[in-house]
Design a protein around this motif. Structure first.
Motif, PDB file in Angstrom:
ATOM      1  N   LEU A 198     -10.118   3.277 -86.307  1.00  0.00           N
ATOM      2  CA  LEU A 198      -9.297   3.729 -85.185  1.00  0.00           C
ATOM      3  C   LEU A 198     -10.226   4.421 -84.199  1.00  0.00           C
ATOM      4  O   LEU A 198     -11.245   4.990 -84.582  1.00  0.00           O
ATOM      5  CB  LEU A 198      -8.234   4.724 -85.659  1.00  0.00           C
ATOM      6  N   LYS A 199      -9.854   4.381 -82.922  1.00  0.00           N
ATOM      7  CA  LYS A 199     -10.605   5.181 -81.957  1.00  0.00           C
ATOM      8  C   LYS A 199     -10.180   6.631 -82.126  1.00  0.00           C
ATOM      9  O   LYS A 199      -9.068   6.912 -82.584  1.00  0.00           O
ATOM     10  CB  LYS A 199     -10.273   4.710 -80.542  1.00  0.00           C
ATOM     11  N   ILE A 254      -9.170   8.797 -80.067  1.00  0.00           N
ATOM     12  CA  ILE A 254      -7.918   9.129 -79.376  1.00  0.00           C
ATOM     13  C   ILE A 254      -6.717   8.543 -80.114  1.00  0.00           C
ATOM     14  O   ILE A 254      -5.656   9.166 -80.194  1.00  0.00           O
ATOM     15  CB  ILE A 254      -7.977   8.649 -77.899  1.00  0.00           C
ATOM     16  N   GLU A 255      -6.910   7.362 -80.700  1.00  0.00           N
ATOM     17  CA  GLU A 255      -5.795   6.749 -81.433  1.00  0.00           C
ATOM     18  C   GLU A 255      -5.448   7.569 -82.671  1.00  0.00           C
ATOM     19  O   GLU A 255      -4.281   7.727 -83.013  1.00  0.00           O
ATOM     20  CB  GLU A 255      -6.165   5.324 -81.867  1.00  0.00           C
ATOM     21  N   HIS A 277      -3.475  10.609 -81.558  1.00  0.00           N
ATOM     22  CA  HIS A 277      -2.086  10.258 -81.230  1.00  0.00           C
ATOM     23  C   HIS A 277      -1.289   9.921 -82.480  1.00  0.00           C
ATOM     24  O   HIS A 277      -0.096  10.227 -82.557  1.00  0.00           O
ATOM     25  CB  HIS A 277      -2.048   9.095 -80.240  1.00  0.00           C
ATOM     26  N   LEU A 334     -13.985   9.990 -77.336  1.00  0.00           N
ATOM     27  CA  LEU A 334     -12.646   9.714 -77.881  1.00  0.00           C
ATOM     28  C   LEU A 334     -12.271   8.231 -77.793  1.00  0.00           C
ATOM     29  O   LEU A 334     -11.432   7.765 -78.552  1.00  0.00           O
ATOM     30  CB  LEU A 334     -11.586  10.542 -77.152  1.00  0.00           C
ATOM     31  N   ASN A 335     -12.895   7.504 -76.873  1.00  0.00           N
ATOM     32  CA  ASN A 335     -12.580   6.077 -76.749  1.00  0.00           C
ATOM     33  C   ASN A 335     -13.370   5.204 -77.717  1.00  0.00           C
ATOM     34  O   ASN A 335     -13.220   3.990 -77.731  1.00  0.00           O
ATOM     35  CB  ASN A 335     -12.835   5.606 -75.322  1.00  0.00           C
TER      36      ASN A 335
END
Ligand code: ADP
Ligand code: MG
Lengths: 547, 238
Positions: free
Chosen positions: B90-91, B93-94, B97, B127-128
């Motif tokens: 996962l990234k 940021i993902e 979230h 984060l990306n």
């Protein structure tokens, strides 16, 4: 040299794990599992063996049995290429043991050799297992010959050369662009290449009637068989080897051996430094995209179950091993079916018509076929039977979340359903279309077939989930082990095979009450699904919490 | 407030990893769980957070019982494990979230906290990227951000400072101090003594699954005058 071999054997032993078991008895369990696999493979092996036997016996009557050796050579070379593509990158570059190997006081050549020996042992194991039935069939038919021995020797040399060549090609590619060092990218590309290769072979064999050895033998002699032609077009050196086996002569043989040995030692010495440097520089990193406020906000609030299902699907698509084993199989199967359909020269269309008249006479067949295919497609993707296993050492997160365990498991169940639908949805559409075009059965039968697919799909996915809740394989170092070396597939396959067998038996043996029995089986599946749901809701937390 | 009562756990018949351990951790304090390797720190934290089932005893978190009301109890804290290698594909940021969705955090709170914490820990710009491309320390930081996303009252960390560079360690300690100044509770385990010495109000020395000392640092020093924490520690865990 002795040091290198000991090291290679150690590497081989520690990285070969079929089932995970923290307890001592694991050696015996592994062996039992291995034996079980072999027992399951015996029918296939036997049929290949008998086929080879028949073909060879027939060819021997016209003194053409050498043709079989050419075929064996081709099969052997295919296996070698295929296994090299998979084994070399995963053991040479992506294995966990590399981190432990690099600091050891070994020269680069020694390190490279140890790794090569490790790969070679695996490759030979795999190779011997697959080639055995053909060799046995041939030997039983015409007895053991020096030609066979020669062939074995050529294949052995070929395996070593192919393995080394693969590693060199990989290194050359990787030194061109660092992008290729990305494990995910490489795995995906290699998987695609070998998939293409597999489809090509499937396509080539597709035109042959495998049940008629004599016909195969004839087409082999005539050299018109697409498989033989295809191979000699992209592996020209093979015909040279065949010629050498057929008319042996010491001078060419010795030249061959010397050249091969020079190639092997030369490449090892020349490439070991570059190779070990690349091994050491490995990273799974990708390019950095700048974080912006916009991308920070580009998300929507989701309920936990949707968020978790999305996460499952994302990981399945993004992890090459999972993508290949859990997702792509669902696309490959229909493609392979389709391929054998397309190549047909009209005969298949007649068969389709025969089948449809058959179904029109006994529509229950359609329901059973649909149920069977649904069971197959819902099991083959292995999504739910490995859903806890794939969490591995991260399983504890599931226990931390303030979300009911059953909700989390349903997220996994839904991911399994979504993946199953990749194949089952087109199948449903095909059933409807075929009905409109050919079968013209009453709507009730179509509804029954679709419902049956749905029920079987739900049951098989729940069953797989239950198996993994009670029997997860959590200790693994690379994802391959979580899906491929996971014994759970056996339980679910046996389950789905039993289901299919039961339905087929009912269909053909219980004429009068077959419809009621099939209905009853579906009822039982529904009840079983409800029971599994109950177990998941009441017991799963107790089972999954660490003890 | 965290209350542990008679927690007991043995992995093997021969030895108890945690032995009838009782402990109360009051609100607004920073408590360090200190002990040598294998003392039972991770085992205790796992039972506290509902990962591991105790053989005996119960855990109350803000008076919710982990055994009887696990969902409520689990909403009260954020936990950072000693193994940050999760959700690698996962990234960043993902992942955050995902945690936001799981803990039902509103979008505006979520974005504000993500920006605040990731900027302070220096991982905002990455984060990306997939977590796979993060170093050990960065992985740990993203897990810390994930644990803070629902602004829990209690933060529990297992060996949080291992593997962090000095700057990040400083930032993390700042975040921990700030967290406790706002009346919240922190519990973290460590085997590094001077971290405990400089950061916490209370220390709790654990050895072979039993608590050897539980109290303030000052009280401990009074008990053993003119001795360094290291020497006291060695004496206590002998
Ligand atoms: N999964 C496990 N299985 C068996 N023994 C374990 C397991 N986890 C921890 N132990 C044992 O329990 C004791 C406490 O371990 P742990 O809580 O991890 O210590 P710490 O975190 O303080 O270093 C150790 O003796 C360790 O060997
Ligand atoms: Mg620990």
């Amino acid at each position: 040299m002795k040091k290198v071999i000991t090291l290679a054997l150690k590497l081989t032993k520690t990285s070969f794990v079929l089932i995970d078991d923290k307890k001592k008895a694991s050696g015996k369990k592994q062996l039992a599992f291995f034996l079980l696999l072999i027992v399951l493979l015996i029918p296939n092996f036997a049929s290949f063996g008998f086929m080879t036997y028949d073909m060879t016996s027939f060819l021997a009557t016209i003194n053409q049995e050498q043709v079989i050796l050419a075929l064996l050579l081709q099969i052997g070379v295919s296996i070698i290429i295929f296994s090299s593509i998979f084994m070399v990158p995963s053991y040479l570059f992506y294995a966990k043991d590399i981190e432990k190997l690099l600091p050891l006081p070994l020269t680069k050549v020694q390190l490279y050799c140890a790794k090569l020996i490790q790969i070679h042992i695996y490759q030979m194991g795999f190779f011997l297992l697959l080639i055995l039935p053909f060799v046995v069939g041939y030997t039983l038919a015409v007895g053991f010959s020096t030609s066979l021995l020669l062939l074995g020797f050529f294949l052995w040399m070929n395996a070593i050369v192919t393995m080394i060549a693969t590693s060199i090609v990989l290194v050359l590619i990787m030194s061109v662009s660092p992008w290729f060092k990305n494990k995910d990218a490489i795995t995906l590309i290699l998987s695609m290449i070998s998939l293409g290769f597999a489809l090509y072979i499937n396509y080539s064999i597709g035109g042959l009637d495998l049940s008629d050895p004599q016909a195969i033998a004839f087409s082999l002699i005539q050299g018109q068989q697409s498989l033989a032609q295809g191979f000699s077009s992209f592996l020209p050196h093979l015909s040279a080897s065949v010629a050498m086996i057929v008319s042996f002569n010491w001078i060419t043989f010795i030249t061959y051996v010397v050249l091969t040995l020079v190639f092997i030692t030369g490449s090892i010495v020349a490439f070991a430094p570059i190779l070990v440097n690349i091994m050491a520089s490995f990273s799974g990193s990708s390019s950095t995209k700048k974080m912006t406020l916009k991308s920070l906000r580009a998300h929507q609030i989701k309920p936990a179950i949707v968020a978790l299902t999305t996460k499952e699907i994302k990981l399945l698509f993004r992890t090459p091993i999972y993508f290949f084993n859990n997702i792509l199989v669902m696309l490959i199967l229909p493609v392979i079916f389709g391929f054998s359909f397309i190549q047909g020269t009209g005969e298949e269309m007649i068969e389709v018509e025969a089948l449809t008249t058959f179904i029109t006479n006994q529509p229950l067949i359609l329901v059973v076929v649909c149920a069977g295919l649904s069971a197959l497609f819902s099991t083959i993707n292995l999504v739910t039977p490995t859903s806890i296993s794939r969490e591995g050492s991260s399983k504890f997160h599931m226990l931390l979340y303030p979300v009911e365990m059953s909700t989390q498991l349903y997220a996994k169940f839904f991911s399994g359903i979504l993946v199953s639908l990749i194949a089952i949805l087109p199948l449903s559409i095909m059933v409807i279309i075929l009905n409109l075009l050919y079968m013209q059965l009453g709507v009730i039968w179509i509804i029954a077939s679709l419902l049956s697919m749905l029920i079987v799909m739900i049951f098989m996915n729940l069953f797989g989930l239950l198996v993994d809740v009670y029997h997860p394989k959590l200790v693994w170092e690379n994802e391959q082990a979580a899906v491929k070396q996971n014994i759970n597939f056996l339980f679910t396959f046996l389950g789905s095979a039993a289901l299919i067998a039961l339905m087929v038996y009912t269909l053909f043996n219980l004429n009068d009450i077959a419809e009621w029995m099939i209905l009853g089986i579906h009822g039982a599946l529904l009840i079983a699904s409800v029971l599994i749901k109950r177990i998941i809701e009441t017991r799963s937390m107790d089972v999954l919490i660490e003890h | 407030m965290i209350q542990l009562s008679n927690l007991t756990k043995s992995y093997t018949k021969a030895k108890k990893a945690v032995d009838t351990l009782s402990l109360t951790i009051s609100d607004g304090s920073i408590t360090a769980f200190i002990g040598p390797n294998g003392a039972g720190k991770t085992t205790t934290l796992k039972m506290m957070t509902g990962i591991l089932k105790p053989d005996h005893g119960d855990v109350l978190i803000n008076s919710y019982s982990m055994a009887a009301q696990p969902i409520e109890a689990k909403k009260q804290f954020g936990f950072v494990s000693d193994n940050p290698d999760s959700f690698l594909r996962l990234k960043g940021i993902e992942y955050l979230h995902l945690m936001g969705d799981i803990y039902e955090v509103s979008m505006s709170d979520r974005l504000e906290r993500i920006e605040n914490y990731t900027k302070r820990l220096g991982i905002y710009d990455t984060l990306n990227d997939k977590i796979l491309s993060y170093s050990h320390g960065m992985r740990q930081k993203i897990m810390i951000c994930g644990a803070l996303i629902h602004q829990p009252n209690i933060l529990i960390l297992d060996e949080p400072l291992t593997g962090l560079d000095p700057q990040s360690a400083f930032e993390l300690k700042e975040i921990m101090r700030e967290f406790s100044r706002s009346g919240k509770t922190i519990l973290f385990s460590t085997h590094v003594l001077d971290v405990a010495e400089r950061l916490c109000d209370k220390i709790c020395i654990i050895h072979q699954g039993k608590i050897m000392y539980d109290g303030t640092l000052e009280a401990l020093k009074e008990q053993y005058p003119n001795t360094s924490l290291e020497e006291i520690f060695l004496k206590v865990t002998l």
